[in-house]
Design a protein around this motif. Structure first.
Motif, PDB file in Angstrom:
ATOM      1  N   ILE A 167     -32.545 -22.148   7.724  1.00  0.00           N
ATOM      2  CA  ILE A 167     -32.873 -21.603   9.048  1.00  0.00           C
ATOM      3  C   ILE A 167     -34.162 -20.785   8.960  1.00  0.00           C
ATOM      4  CG2 ILE A 167     -32.184 -20.013  10.853  1.00  0.00           C
ATOM      5  CD1 ILE A 167     -29.372 -20.653  10.447  1.00  0.00           C
ATOM      6  N   LEU A 168     -34.223 -19.913   7.949  1.00  0.00           N
ATOM      7  CA  LEU A 168     -35.403 -19.066   7.796  1.00  0.00           C
ATOM      8  C   LEU A 168     -36.652 -19.908   7.577  1.00  0.00           C
ATOM      9  CD1 LEU A 168     -33.905 -16.347   5.423  1.00  0.00           C
ATOM     10  CD2 LEU A 168     -34.125 -16.257   7.895  1.00  0.00           C
ATOM     11  N   ILE A 169     -36.506 -20.915   6.728  1.00  0.00           N
ATOM     12  CA  ILE A 169     -37.663 -21.758   6.418  1.00  0.00           C
ATOM     13  C   ILE A 169     -38.137 -22.484   7.673  1.00  0.00           C
ATOM     14  CG2 ILE A 169     -38.422 -23.787   5.128  1.00  0.00           C
ATOM     15  CD1 ILE A 169     -36.663 -22.919   2.862  1.00  0.00           C
ATOM     16  N   PHE A 170     -37.205 -23.087   8.409  1.00  0.00           N
ATOM     17  CA  PHE A 170     -37.605 -23.848   9.592  1.00  0.00           C
ATOM     18  C   PHE A 170     -38.235 -22.954  10.657  1.00  0.00           C
ATOM     19  CE2 PHE A 170     -36.534 -27.808   8.218  1.00  0.00           C
ATOM     20  CZ  PHE A 170     -35.189 -28.049   7.986  1.00  0.00           C
ATOM     21  N   ASP A 171     -37.678 -21.760  10.828  1.00  0.00           N
ATOM     22  CA  ASP A 171     -38.224 -20.854  11.842  1.00  0.00           C
ATOM     23  C   ASP A 171     -39.689 -20.560  11.587  1.00  0.00           C
ATOM     24  OD1 ASP A 171     -35.683 -18.523  13.079  1.00  0.00           O
ATOM     25  OD2 ASP A 171     -36.409 -20.458  13.787  1.00  0.00           O
ATOM     26  N   ASP A 172     -40.020 -20.246  10.349  1.00  0.00           N
ATOM     27  CA  ASP A 172     -41.409 -19.945  10.040  1.00  0.00           C
ATOM     28  C   ASP A 172     -42.271 -21.198  10.014  1.00  0.00           C
ATOM     29  OD1 ASP A 172     -41.935 -17.069   7.829  1.00  0.00           O
ATOM     30  OD2 ASP A 172     -41.908 -17.297  10.008  1.00  0.00           O
ATOM     31  N   ALA A 173     -41.700 -22.301   9.509  1.00  0.00           N
ATOM     32  CA  ALA A 173     -42.477 -23.549   9.440  1.00  0.00           C
ATOM     33  C   ALA A 173     -42.923 -23.956  10.838  1.00  0.00           C
ATOM     34  CB  ALA A 173     -41.631 -24.656   8.814  1.00  0.00           C
ATOM     35  N   VAL A 174     -42.028 -23.765  11.785  1.00  0.00           N
ATOM     36  CA  VAL A 174     -42.343 -24.117  13.167  1.00  0.00           C
ATOM     37  C   VAL A 174     -43.457 -23.219  13.709  1.00  0.00           C
ATOM     38  CG1 VAL A 174     -41.321 -23.583  15.394  1.00  0.00           C
ATOM     39  CG2 VAL A 174     -40.323 -25.333  13.984  1.00  0.00           C
ATOM     40  N   LYS A 175     -43.371 -21.924  13.338  1.00  0.00           N
ATOM     41  CA  LYS A 175     -44.414 -20.990  13.769  1.00  0.00           C
ATOM     42  C   LYS A 175     -45.748 -21.362  13.164  1.00  0.00           C
ATOM     43  CE  LYS A 175     -42.038 -16.796  13.777  1.00  0.00           C
ATOM     44  NZ  LYS A 175     -41.958 -15.388  13.411  1.00  0.00           N
ATOM     45  N   MET A 176     -45.711 -21.774  11.888  1.00  0.00           N
ATOM     46  CA  MET A 176     -46.964 -22.105  11.216  1.00  0.00           C
ATOM     47  C   MET A 176     -47.590 -23.367  11.795  1.00  0.00           C
ATOM     48  SD  MET A 176     -45.583 -21.350   7.394  1.00  0.00           S
ATOM     49  CE  MET A 176     -46.964 -21.705   6.369  1.00  0.00           C
ATOM     50  N   THR A 177     -46.742 -24.323  12.176  1.00  0.00           N
ATOM     51  CA  THR A 177     -47.281 -25.593  12.645  1.00  0.00           C
ATOM     52  C   THR A 177     -47.716 -25.545  14.102  1.00  0.00           C
ATOM     53  OG1 THR A 177     -45.521 -26.527  11.307  1.00  0.00           O
ATOM     54  CG2 THR A 177     -46.847 -28.060  12.601  1.00  0.00           C
ATOM     55  N   TRP A 178     -46.874 -24.974  14.938  1.00  0.00           N
ATOM     56  CA  TRP A 178     -47.171 -25.025  16.355  1.00  0.00           C
ATOM     57  C   TRP A 178     -47.599 -23.686  16.928  1.00  0.00           C
ATOM     58  CZ3 TRP A 178     -43.057 -28.158  14.623  1.00  0.00           C
ATOM     59  CH2 TRP A 178     -43.173 -29.512  14.924  1.00  0.00           C
ATOM     60  N   GLY A 179     -47.578 -22.637  16.114  1.00  0.00           N
ATOM     61  CA  GLY A 179     -47.908 -21.324  16.634  1.00  0.00           C
ATOM     62  C   GLY A 179     -46.675 -20.655  17.208  1.00  0.00           C
ATOM     63  N   GLY A 180     -46.722 -19.359  17.348  1.00  0.00           N
ATOM     64  CA  GLY A 180     -45.526 -18.639  17.757  1.00  0.00           C
ATOM     65  C   GLY A 180     -45.268 -18.642  19.246  1.00  0.00           C
ATOM     66  N   VAL A 181     -46.235 -19.115  20.019  1.00  0.00           N
ATOM     67  CA  VAL A 181     -46.104 -19.032  21.470  1.00  0.00           C
ATOM     68  C   VAL A 181     -45.207 -20.145  21.992  1.00  0.00           C
ATOM     69  CG1 VAL A 181     -47.433 -18.637  23.563  1.00  0.00           C
ATOM     70  CG2 VAL A 181     -48.519 -18.395  21.348  1.00  0.00           C
ATOM     71  N   PHE A 182     -44.582 -19.892  23.126  1.00  0.00           N
ATOM     72  CA  PHE A 182     -43.698 -20.900  23.695  1.00  0.00           C
ATOM     73  C   PHE A 182     -44.524 -22.043  24.261  1.00  0.00           C
ATOM     74  CE2 PHE A 182     -44.585 -20.662  28.164  1.00  0.00           C
ATOM     75  CZ  PHE A 182     -45.146 -19.415  28.316  1.00  0.00           C
ATOM     76  N   MET A 183     -43.852 -23.180  24.433  1.00  0.00           N
ATOM     77  CA  MET A 183     -44.555 -24.322  24.996  1.00  0.00           C
ATOM     78  C   MET A 183     -43.664 -25.039  25.998  1.00  0.00           C
ATOM     79  SD  MET A 183     -46.631 -25.409  21.774  1.00  0.00           S
ATOM     80  CE  MET A 183     -45.281 -25.922  20.754  1.00  0.00           C
ATOM     81  N   ILE A 184     -44.271 -25.513  27.040  1.00  0.00           N
ATOM     82  CA  ILE A 184     -43.496 -26.194  28.070  1.00  0.00           C
ATOM     83  C   ILE A 184     -44.161 -27.510  28.425  1.00  0.00           C
ATOM     84  CG2 ILE A 184     -42.555 -26.048  30.346  1.00  0.00           C
ATOM     85  CD1 ILE A 184     -42.525 -23.189  30.211  1.00  0.00           C
TER      86      ILE A 184
END
Lengths: 414, 328, 285
Positions: C103-120
């Motif tokens: 869970i921890l790894i995926f949470d940060d990996a997602v932030k690193m790849t797509w940025g921390g901002v939400f997307m719609i």
């Protein structure tokens, strides 16, 4: 076990032998400014815009020689919208990194947790977004925590302004609220209701739904509220959640049924960008009203235009209100330090109290009673304007802040 | 593993404790603050490990009892601004809730036990979050005073300086750790391990497995409550996330890092947890992925935790090098 | 009365997202015996992939969903083959811990790849609009989700009852050693089942993107709900997972309508009651 503790002891000695944190004296070579805001999750744009706004200001000031020769350095941390994290960040920035000044903070819950800790840290903090009136009315005015200053409009903007706008719409009699389930949402709804009731005793508040942070699906909230057939909806969820809420409302056909929808912070850039397509197709049928804590297209002054242009050039995005408030906060620090020629907390407090300063958003006046900045921000409808790549607020109504800001001795809100 | 005593280690243990007492004089405020958090997490994790390491039960809801301790202490402090009643109130409240919930939880084991504790922990969270009139809701309780440590008529020590409060936390935690050491090394502790290793055998010996589990659960709850109660005077605020299951994961991670099967594992793990997080955060904002990678690596390669490397490799090496003649 | 029925329908559409995650979680638990804490993160990844294909690259909506299923199934393959496989023999605590690490790894990996901002992402045009049900407009997209959820339920039933692979899954779920003894390639089965479970979670995430925000942390929010659903329905019980999801979704919707203060609390009370009185779940044996 004992051997393990031995190893631990050695490690502690090695790692923890750090010098005590720096104490501010008369102007050091580098003035450290610590900021925090939310930089991850559905609300991340606010923290990011704070970074962009403050960085722009700091770079401008440094390029012009700094403050009385001292350069500015910024550190920005993620508050994660959590009070405990914000307090820890503030402690770290002041006691470990050596911050002389603090700014930022997005959430009303967080500012109430951080405020009482400031006297212990002995630093002033300019709050740039968190809007609960309790920060200034209770913590500054009643409890005397003078370290707190707020540069952004408080909940008076989110709740008293719509009451003043909609009191003149006699056909809107039944209101429902879809609100964030924390301090901000609660206080806005209560303040809106009590203010509107004074002008329009015929108004009814027929339904309310409460959505906590991290709500992704507002359809149960919307459908619960629409069951009571309201004429108007008062809504506070902001940022990404606000966008989702409005899109889901469109799906549920809400804008065919109500006459007006007040989205408190709907004038915020991330929300406008998120709804651009729908606004261009006029899905909201001219019924979506909003305000913000600054909008880039008002006031129509050369200073504001120049700021927006510099910001666009640097960051390729329009400045959000958290960008303008953070940008201005840095300039408030500058003006105060130039006056006191010192970083001593007590002197800085005196310097900012009563200060009038020109900012992109207009002139701000920090009233000494509660350290709240007084300035004007209009309300309006969310419209499509071909001159801009994203929707803006148009049909602006400007009500002077002096007329609706609550004043001491701050009667309780029923 | 537990209770091995050599000459060198006792000296180092004493040195460590002395160092902790001298910390305010050699390090800055932030270091003191972090050390307090480490001590609190150690107590939290030690209590948790009574359930996992000694009794074989994984609880994912310890944060619920931590929250009981925190809110209990905070509510008391807001009424009577005196430190001792606050902390005691928090601990007792957590203990009582642990006793009640424990009675329900220990009827199951393994995965159902874990799910039940997760569930109860989240129930406490949802109460803390929604019961605005009682707990302040999402905004929590704020403005909690760092009340003086006093016994009326005898003495009163002001706690507003961080140094004073640090000593209070240090002494309380050390006492709690020593007490727990005695508990787990007593016949009670050995029985718990017996239950963990072979439940049926212990039951055949005429011991009530359920009662022992319940006591272990309550002890874990009391320690979680103590950890929670030390928090409000430090931070002046208590908010619902302290009850969330992601907070329950902290003692779990700390214990895993330091080692499940030794007494001091959770303490080592607490230290490592904070050091890792603090150090990583200075270099990159992506500390979660580092922590996650460490967790994965530990579970895959080193289920005994850091202490097991220590015990299995370093200790024999140290012994060999420093042994007094004849002990090879 | 109509409002109650309408609210119930809204709850049903909420339930379908929960069903999709719970289905994958249940299958993985039933066959592999692993409770995958990171399942919510797979849901989140499904959402991010779908957003990337559909929202950023402009690929056809249906194709985007398919591609995100493939992408997340691949991640599931990596997870199972290189990590989970080595801990099957370890105790439950270690499994939960390992998957928590993910869970921890995926949470940060997602932030690193797509940025921390939400997307719609945008909503596909054929889905905007509503039909009048119980006198009020009900979004077509929600109807689609309900249909999709029921479709998946029927599809899963068919796979388990009528196909060879399904039969092997059921056999291994009830007795792994025996299944191995009669020649089932257990490692291969486990990998495919985990990939399948991951794809189901991803489907939930992908389908939710047009209406919901994609942001880091969604996985952690959703996994608890998935646990509640699977416990209520019965761990490892697919039918239970479906009806558990319906119960939780509808209860949440009614909670918001009728008891706004306690809607979260009620869900956990139900979960606790089921665990205490009937731990095998409302539909378990």
């Amino acid at each position: 076990m004992k051997k393990l503790i031995a190893l631990l002891g050695v490690c502690l000695l090695v790692i923890f032998a750090i010098a005590p944190s720096a104490i501010p004296g008369p102007l050091p070579k580098v003035i450290k400014i610590g900021g925090q805001g939310v930089t991850s999750g559905a609300h991340a744009d606010y923290g990011r815009q704070m970074i962009m706004g403050s960085t722009l200001a700091i770079d401008e000031i440094n390029a012009a020689g700094g403050i009385l020769g001292s350069k500015l350095e910024l550190k920005f941390m993620d508050s994660e919208l959590k009070g405990a994290v914000a307090v820890k960040n503030a402690r770290y920035m002041v006691q470990d990194w050596g911050a002389h000044l603090l700014f930022g903070v997005d959430s009303s819950g967080v500012c109430m947790a951080l405020g009482p800790v400031l006297p212990e840290l002995d630093r002033i903090h300019i709050f740039c977004h968190a809007s609960t009136e309790k920060l200034t009315e209770q913590l500054v005015y009643e409890k005397g925590i003078k370290h707190i200053f707020r540069i952004s409009v408080p909940t008076y903007q989110d709740s008293i302004v719509p009451a003043l706008v909609f009191k003149d719409f006699p056909e809107i009699k039944k209101w429902a609220g879809v609100n964030c389930d924390y301090e901000y949402g609660r206080t806005c709804w209560t303040l809106f209701k009590s203010t509107l009731k004074k002008y329009r005793p015929d108004v009814e508040f027929v339904a309310e739904a409460w959505a906590p942070f991290w709500t992704t699906d507002f359809s149960p909230h919307l459908s619960a509220v629409m069951a009571k057939k309201p004429d108007g909806i008062f809504s506070t969820p902001w940022a990404g959640e606000g966008v989702m809420l409005l899109r889901q409302a469109l799906l549920l056909g809400v804008f065919d049924q109500v006459q007006a929808w007040w989205q408190a912070m709907g004038g915020s850039v991330d929300l406008l960008e998120g709804l651009a397509r729908e606004v261009a197709k006029d899905k909201f049928k001219g019924k979506l009203w909003a305000t913000a804590r600054y909008i880039h297209n008002w006031p129509d002054t050369p200073e504001n235009k120049a700021f927006v242009e510099r910001y666009l050039k640097r960051w390729a995005r329009y400045p959000n209100y958290s960008a303008e408030t953070s940008y201005s906060a840095i300039y408030v620090f500058k003006k105060a330090i130039e006056k006191t020629k010192s970083l001593e907390t007590a002197k800085l407090i005196k310097a900012i109290e009563g200060m009038r300063i020109k900012c992109p958003g207009g002139e701000r006046y920090f009233r000494p009673e509660d350290h709240q900045a007084v300035y004007n921000v209009p309300a309006g409808k969310v419209i499509h304007d071909p001159a801009y790549p994203l929707p803006i607020l148009g049909d602006l109504k400007v009500i002077p802040a002096e007329d609706y800001y609550r004043k001491p001795p701050f009667p309780p809100i029923e | 593993m537990i209770g091995r005593n050599g000459k060198i280690p006792i000296l180092l243990l004493v040195a460590l404790i002395v160092f902790l007492f001298l910390l305010p004089y050699v390090a800055g405020k932030y270091v003191m603050y972090m050390t307090m958090h480490i001590l609190v997490l150690s107590v939290f994790a030690l209590g948790f490990n009574v359930l996992l390491g000694y009794t074989g039960l994984l609880s994912f809801g310890q944060a619920g009892f931590y929250a009981c301790g925190a809110y209990g202490c905070a509510k008391m402090l807001l009424v009577i601004p005196s430190l001792l009643p606050g902390v005691i109130c928090g601990v007792l409240f957590a203990g009582i809730i642990a006793l009640i919930l424990g009675f329900l939880c220990i009827r199951h084991t393994r995965i159902y036990f874990a799910m039940l504790t997760l569930c109860f922990g989240m129930m406490i969270y949802s109460l803390a979050w929604k019961w605005r009139t009682m707990t302040g809701g999402d905004d929590g309780l704020v403005g909690i005073p760092r009340a003086p440590l006093e016994i009326p008529g005898i003495f009163s020590i002001n706690m507003s300086s961080l140094g004073n409060y640090y000593y209070f936390v240090l002494i309380v935690c050390l006492l709690a750790i020593m007490l727990l050491y005695r508990i787990v090394n007593s016949p009670f502790g050995l029985t718990l391990q017996g239950i963990r290793d072979s439940e049926s055998r212990i039951a055949f010996a005429g011991i009530s497995v359920k009662n022992y589990r319940l006591i272990a659960f309550t002890i874990a709850g009391l320690y979680a409550g103590l950890a929670g109660a030390l928090l409000p005077p430090l931070e002046n605020t208590v908010t619902p996330p302290v009850a969330h299951w992601t907070h329950s994961a902290e003692p779990v991670l700390a214990t895993l890092l330091g080692g499940i099967h030794t007494f001091a594992g959770p303490i080592a793990g607490a230290f490592l947890f904070y050091v890792i997080k603090d150090i990583i955060v200075r270099f990159t904002e992506y500390w979660l992925i580092c922590l996650g990678a460490i967790v994965v690596a530990l579970v895959m390669g080193l289920p005994g935790g850091v202490v097991s490397i220590f015990e299995k490799r370093l200790v024999p090496w140290i012994r060999l090098r420093f042994a007094q003649g004849g002990r090879r | 009365m109509e409002n109650l029925a309408f609210q119930g329908l809204v709850g049903l559409s909420l339930a379908m997202y929960l069903w999709l995650i719970a289905a994958g979680l249940t299958i993985v638990f039933g066959v592999l015996g692993i409770l995958n804490f990171a399942h919510g993160s797979l849901f989140m990844l499904g959402g991010y992939f779908a957003f990337t294909f559909y929202g950023l690259l402009g690929i056809n909506f249906w194709l985007s969903i398919l591609l995100s299923l493939v992408g997340v199934a691949f991640i599931g393959l990596l997870m199972e083959r290189f990590f989970l496989r080595h801990i099957y023999h370890l105790d439950v605590p270690y499994q939960l811990l390992l998957t928590f690490g993910f869970i921890l790894i995926f949470d940060d990996a997602v932030k690193m790849t797509w940025g921390g901002v939400f997307m719609i992402p945008p909503m596909p045009d054929f889905f905007t609009g509503a039909v009048l049900l119980f006198g009020r407009p009900f979004p077509i997209y929600n109807l689609f989700i309900i249909g999709a959820g029921i479709g998946v339920a029927i599809g899963l039933w068919l796979i388990l009852e009528r196909t060879w692979w399904g039969r092997i899954m059921r056999a291994s779920a009830s007795d792994r050693e025996m299944a191995g003894a009669i020649g089932v390639n257990i490692p291969m089965l486990f990998t495919t089942v985990f990939m399948f479970g991951a794809a189901l979670a991803a489907l939930g995430g992908a389908l939710s993107t047009p209406v919901r925000v994609v942001a880091p942390g969604i996985g952690t929010a959703v996994i608890i709900q998935a646990f509640v659903v699977t416990v209520i329905g019965g761990l490892g019980n697919l039918k239970g997972a479906f009806f558990g999801a319906v119960i939780v979704g509808v209860l949440t919707a009614y909670g918001i309508l009728l008891f706004p203060i306690f809607e979260l609390f009620i869900i956990f009370v139900v979960m606790a009651v089921v665990l205490l009185l009937k731990p095998e779940g409302l539909f378990g044996e």
